[in-house]
Design a protein around this motif. Sequence first.
Motif: not given
Length: 321
Positions: A158-177
Motif C-alpha cells: 500500500i503506497v499513498g499519502r499519509g496524514v497524521l492527526l495528533d489528538v493529544p497535541r490538540l488537547r495539550g496533553v502527552p497522551w490520552l488516558e
Amino acid sequence: MTPDRQPAPAYSAAARPMTEAAFRELYRRLRDPPPEAGGHPRGALHRLTSERVVAAAAEVRCGLSVSLAAPVETRAGPDSPQPASHRMTAPTTRESVEHGLAFARDRFAMNVHGDTDSHLDALCHVMFDGELYGGVPAGTVTPDGAGALTLDLVSDGIVGRGVLLDVPRLRGVPWLEPGDQVTAEDLAAAETAQRTTVGPGDLLFVRLGHRLRRRTLGAWDVTRARAGLHPTAMTFPAERQVSVLGSDGNSDTAPSAVTGVPFPVHVLAVNAMGLHLLDYLDFEALAAACERQGRWHFLCVVAPLRLPAATGSPVNPIAVL
C-alpha cells in the motif's frame, strides 16, 4: 499553551455509551454495498489510484524516512500474554565458528492480532452477523485459512499519502488516558489545528499517545482499558473517503462504547467500510518530525508479508517526508 493546542473535554457528549440499536443504524449508514451492487472487491483501496500515488511521491521534500512500527515484543507482559517467539537456531553449542564458514540462523513466530505488535488487519479479519466485508459469507474463513478478502489483496503493498492527526497535541496533553474516546469533532479540530487536510485515498493515522504512555508508565492490560475512537468518529474517514486507517492503539476503546458489541470500530472500519486497519503503530518519532517540519502529510509505504490465505500480517510502515 499555544493557540492551536486548546484542551478538549476528556469525555464529550458525543462520546457517551452507544446502544446496540444506534450502532446498527450507524453500521447500515456506513456499510458499502456488495460488489454485485456496485461495491468494490478491494474495499476502500480502490480510492488509492495511480494518480494519487504519483501525487504522494511528489510531496517528498527532505527524504527523511521514519518507521511507524514498534519493536516486536518477545517478553510476556500485561498487554502481551503470548509474546512473539524469537530464538537462535544456529550456531549451536556444538558448532565451532572459529574456522571456515558458518551461518547464524534464527526462527520467528507471533500472534499477528495481538495487543502489542504493529500489524495490519486484512478485510477477512472481522466477521459480523455471519458476513465479511461486502456480504462475503463468514464461512469462507476456515481452519485451513481464509478463502476471500485475504492479505493477498495487498500483496503489492500500500503506497499513498499519509496524514497524521495528533489528538493529544490538540488537547495539550502527552497522551490520552485509557478509556478516553476520540470523536469526529476531535479529528476535524486536529485537522484544522495542524493546518492539514485529509482527502480521498489518504492513509489516515490517529495518534492517541498509547506508545508514549506505555514507555513512560509501563504496560497495562489493554483488554480492560485503552483509548480509541468512538464509533461515531468513523463518519470522519467516511466523509473524507480515506483508503486506510491506523492508530497507535487498535482504534477501539476499552471498555467498548457499544453495549453488546465489542470492537465496534473494527466492525465499522473493516466489515462495513472495507478499510484495512493498522493497529499498535508507533507515531512518536513521526510526530516529532512532522512538528519540526510544520507538515503533517507524507508519502507512506506499507509492505505486509506475502502470507497466502492470511487474515493479517506484522508490518513496518515507512513514512517518507
